[in-house]
Design a protein around this motif. Structure first.
Motif, PDB file in Angstrom:
ATOM      1  N   ALA A  84     -12.354  61.818  63.349  1.00 48.38           N
ATOM      2  CA  ALA A  84     -12.444  60.361  63.281  1.00 48.38           C
ATOM      3  C   ALA A  84     -11.114  59.753  62.831  1.00 48.38           C
ATOM      4  CB  ALA A  84     -13.561  59.957  62.324  1.00 48.38           C
ATOM      5  N   LYS A  85     -10.424  60.436  61.922  1.00 44.41           N
ATOM      6  CA  LYS A  85      -9.152  59.930  61.401  1.00 44.41           C
ATOM      7  C   LYS A  85      -8.021  60.125  62.400  1.00 44.41           C
ATOM      8  CE  LYS A  85      -6.107  60.258  57.372  1.00 44.41           C
ATOM      9  NZ  LYS A  85      -5.880  60.932  56.066  1.00 44.41           N
ATOM     10  N   HIS A  86      -8.066  61.233  63.160  1.00 43.87           N
ATOM     11  CA  HIS A  86      -7.004  61.552  64.116  1.00 43.87           C
ATOM     12  C   HIS A  86      -7.621  61.790  65.492  1.00 43.87           C
ATOM     13  CE1 HIS A  86      -4.267  62.031  60.733  1.00 43.87           C
ATOM     14  NE2 HIS A  86      -5.149  62.833  60.171  1.00 43.87           N
ATOM     15  N   PRO A  87      -8.104  60.749  66.145  1.00 40.41           N
ATOM     16  CA  PRO A  87      -8.770  60.952  67.439  1.00 40.41           C
ATOM     17  C   PRO A  87      -7.787  61.396  68.519  1.00 40.41           C
ATOM     18  CG  PRO A  87      -8.456  58.616  67.010  1.00 40.41           C
ATOM     19  CD  PRO A  87      -8.048  59.335  65.754  1.00 40.41           C
ATOM     20  N   ALA A  88      -8.221  62.351  69.319  1.00 37.95           N
ATOM     21  CA  ALA A  88      -7.412  62.784  70.455  1.00 37.95           C
ATOM     22  C   ALA A  88      -7.485  61.722  71.547  1.00 37.95           C
ATOM     23  CB  ALA A  88      -7.925  64.116  70.983  1.00 37.95           C
ATOM     24  N   ARG A  89      -6.392  61.555  72.259  1.00 36.84           N
ATOM     25  CA  ARG A  89      -6.341  60.595  73.356  1.00 36.84           C
ATOM     26  C   ARG A  89      -5.925  61.342  74.621  1.00 36.84           C
ATOM     27  NH1 ARG A  89      -4.589  58.162  68.745  1.00 36.84           N
ATOM     28  NH2 ARG A  89      -5.605  56.198  68.170  1.00 36.84           N
ATOM     29  N   LEU A 141      -8.926  67.488  78.937  1.00 38.09           N
ATOM     30  CA  LEU A 141      -8.570  68.459  77.898  1.00 38.09           C
ATOM     31  C   LEU A 141      -7.067  68.605  77.686  1.00 38.09           C
ATOM     32  CD1 LEU A 141     -11.154  71.318  78.615  1.00 38.09           C
ATOM     33  CD2 LEU A 141     -11.209  69.652  76.762  1.00 38.09           C
ATOM     34  N   SER A 142      -6.303  67.561  77.901  1.00 38.07           N
ATOM     35  CA  SER A 142      -4.846  67.653  77.783  1.00 38.07           C
ATOM     36  C   SER A 142      -4.290  66.391  77.147  1.00 38.07           C
ATOM     37  CB  SER A 142      -4.208  67.851  79.163  1.00 38.07           C
ATOM     38  OG  SER A 142      -4.740  68.989  79.802  1.00 38.07           O
ATOM     39  N   TYR A 143      -3.475  66.576  76.093  1.00 39.05           N
ATOM     40  CA  TYR A 143      -2.830  65.449  75.432  1.00 39.05           C
ATOM     41  C   TYR A 143      -1.728  65.985  74.526  1.00 39.05           C
ATOM     42  CZ  TYR A 143      -6.417  67.000  72.107  1.00 39.05           C
ATOM     43  OH  TYR A 143      -7.242  67.757  71.317  1.00 39.05           O
ATOM     44  N   PRO A 144      -0.714  65.171  74.230  1.00 40.80           N
ATOM     45  CA  PRO A 144       0.312  65.615  73.282  1.00 40.80           C
ATOM     46  C   PRO A 144      -0.310  65.819  71.904  1.00 40.80           C
ATOM     47  CG  PRO A 144       1.030  63.677  74.507  1.00 40.80           C
ATOM     48  CD  PRO A 144      -0.432  63.844  74.779  1.00 40.80           C
ATOM     49  N   SER A 145       0.261  66.728  71.144  1.00 40.56           N
ATOM     50  CA  SER A 145      -0.271  67.033  69.819  1.00 40.56           C
ATOM     51  C   SER A 145      -0.379  65.769  68.972  1.00 40.56           C
ATOM     52  CB  SER A 145       0.627  68.050  69.117  1.00 40.56           C
ATOM     53  OG  SER A 145       0.158  68.295  67.812  1.00 40.56           O
ATOM     54  N   PRO A 148       0.365  70.528  73.347  1.00 42.67           N
ATOM     55  CA  PRO A 148       1.677  70.915  72.834  1.00 42.67           C
ATOM     56  C   PRO A 148       2.406  69.724  72.224  1.00 42.67           C
ATOM     57  CG  PRO A 148       1.810  70.550  75.182  1.00 42.67           C
ATOM     58  CD  PRO A 148       0.357  70.413  74.816  1.00 42.67           C
ATOM     59  N   PRO A 149       3.390  69.975  71.347  1.00 42.61           N
ATOM     60  CA  PRO A 149       4.259  68.879  70.916  1.00 42.61           C
ATOM     61  C   PRO A 149       4.898  68.218  72.139  1.00 42.61           C
ATOM     62  CG  PRO A 149       4.598  70.806  69.534  1.00 42.61           C
ATOM     63  CD  PRO A 149       3.718  71.244  70.671  1.00 42.61           C
ATOM     64  N   ALA A 150       5.034  66.914  72.088  1.00 37.77           N
ATOM     65  CA  ALA A 150       5.433  66.147  73.274  1.00 37.77           C
ATOM     66  C   ALA A 150       6.772  66.597  73.851  1.00 37.77           C
ATOM     67  CB  ALA A 150       5.479  64.660  72.926  1.00 37.77           C
ATOM     68  N   ARG A 151       7.701  67.060  72.998  1.00 38.25           N
ATOM     69  CA  ARG A 151       9.035  67.385  73.510  1.00 38.25           C
ATOM     70  C   ARG A 151       9.015  68.542  74.512  1.00 38.25           C
ATOM     71  NH1 ARG A 151      11.884  71.580  70.731  1.00 38.25           N
ATOM     72  NH2 ARG A 151      10.713  72.465  68.977  1.00 38.25           N
ATOM     73  N   ARG A 162      -2.959  69.368  88.224  1.00 35.24           N
ATOM     74  CA  ARG A 162      -1.526  69.652  88.091  1.00 35.24           C
ATOM     75  C   ARG A 162      -1.022  69.201  86.724  1.00 35.24           C
ATOM     76  NH1 ARG A 162       1.650  67.609  93.313  1.00 35.24           N
ATOM     77  NH2 ARG A 162       3.337  68.668  92.208  1.00 35.24           N
ATOM     78  N   THR A 163      -1.522  68.081  86.247  1.00 36.13           N
ATOM     79  CA  THR A 163      -1.121  67.612  84.921  1.00 36.13           C
ATOM     80  C   THR A 163      -1.646  68.545  83.839  1.00 36.13           C
ATOM     81  OG1 THR A 163      -1.117  65.321  85.712  1.00 36.13           O
ATOM     82  CG2 THR A 163      -1.201  65.654  83.328  1.00 36.13           C
ATOM     83  N   VAL A 164      -2.885  69.017  84.002  1.00 37.96           N
ATOM     84  CA  VAL A 164      -3.431  69.989  83.045  1.00 37.96           C
ATOM     85  C   VAL A 164      -2.532  71.218  82.991  1.00 37.96           C
ATOM     86  CG1 VAL A 164      -5.368  71.539  82.569  1.00 37.96           C
ATOM     87  CG2 VAL A 164      -5.810  69.191  83.311  1.00 37.96           C
ATOM     88  N   ARG A 165      -2.092  71.697  84.141  1.00 34.61           N
ATOM     89  CA  ARG A 165      -1.215  72.875  84.182  1.00 34.61           C
ATOM     90  C   ARG A 165       0.121  72.580  83.505  1.00 34.61           C
ATOM     91  NH1 ARG A 165      -0.958  75.347  90.056  1.00 34.61           N
ATOM     92  NH2 ARG A 165       0.155  76.965  88.912  1.00 34.61           N
ATOM     93  N   ARG A 166       0.607  71.360  83.626  1.00 24.96           N
ATOM     94  CA  ARG A 166       1.858  71.007  82.952  1.00 24.96           C
ATOM     95  C   ARG A 166       1.701  71.135  81.434  1.00 24.96           C
ATOM     96  NH1 ARG A 166       4.578  65.119  82.276  1.00 24.96           N
ATOM     97  NH2 ARG A 166       6.616  65.799  81.504  1.00 24.96           N
ATOM     98  N   TYR A 167       0.583  70.672  80.910  1.00 27.87           N
ATOM     99  CA  TYR A 167       0.344  70.790  79.468  1.00 27.87           C
ATOM    100  C   TYR A 167       0.165  72.252  79.062  1.00 27.87           C
ATOM    101  CZ  TYR A 167       0.153  65.815  78.500  1.00 27.87           C
ATOM    102  OH  TYR A 167       0.498  64.501  78.315  1.00 27.87           O
ATOM    103  N   TYR A 168      -0.473  73.030  79.925  1.00 28.27           N
ATOM    104  CA  TYR A 168      -0.624  74.464  79.669  1.00 28.27           C
ATOM    105  C   TYR A 168       0.744  75.142  79.585  1.00 28.27           C
ATOM    106  CZ  TYR A 168      -1.577  79.370  80.827  1.00 28.27           C
ATOM    107  OH  TYR A 168      -1.605  80.738  80.841  1.00 28.27           O
TER     108      TYR A 168
END
Length: 202
Positions: free
Chosen positions: A26-31, A36-40, A84-87, A133-139
């Protein structure tokens, strides 16, 4: 939210973590950017990959130098959700990631009715090829993070005079699998080994 009954009696003390995890979510909601993919959502130093490597390096530095040792570093990632971390996303060229393959294999098609009864498969049913393809990029970005952190372990080993040690794939085809990110070739598994006696003196 997946059912996670093991978290109601977690660890030797059988602690119920469900309320603490709910509060953290609740304090740190994933966006999610896509499925199933988002920057840390936590600082890089708090990511589990970094934490695992920090513990490994601490062991290398604080070990009993009078005894031989074997260090196995096992990573939870890459595992969904891919965060993953965004960088590290900048290391992956989206244009180099091919679209998912479609199959007309009758054996696979016969399995589809059974797969569609699985909740995860139901959630993934509407993900478009471009989103995959975006999911694979995050992977792949998660793999890049692991690759960098394995490099940190190698630096720590070198600083301890163990420069001959380093990542080495185990025997077997499975351990030689690599990921092609479009810019770099990333081994999926690493094993750190140090030369020396196989057992300590009595």
């Amino acid at each position: 939210m997946w059912d996670q009954p093991h978290l109601t009696q977690y660890g030797p003390a059988r602690v119920d973590l469900t309320s603490a995890l709910a509060a953290a979510r609740a304090k740190h909601p994933a966006r999610p950017v896509v499925f199933l993919s988002y920057p840390s959502i936590v600082p890089e130093e708090a990511c589990q990959t970094r934490w695992i490597v920090d513990r490994a390096i601490h062991y290398v530095k604080e070990r009993d130098r009078s005894r031989p040792f074997c260090l196995k570093v096992s990573f939870v990632d890459p595992h969904d959700p891919y965060d993953p971390p965004a960088r590290f996303l900048d290391l992956i060229d989206p244009a180099a990631i091919p679209p998912p393959l479609a199959s007309d294999d009758p054996t696979l098609l016969a399995l589809l009715p059974r797969l569609r009864r699985i909740r995860f498969a139901q959630r993934a049913a509407d993900v478009s090829p471009e989103e995959w393809r975006t999911v694979r990029r995050y992977y792949l970005a998660s793999l890049a993070f692991i690759g960098e952190q394995v490099g940190c372990i190698r630096v720590a080993l070198g600083a301890e005079g163990l420069a001959g040690c380093g990542p080495a794939g185990c025997r077997g085809r499975r351990d030689r699998v690599c990921a092609e990110s479009g810019r770099r070739r990333l081994p999926l598994r690493h094993h750190l080994h140090c030369p020396g006696p196989t057992r300590s003196d009595p």
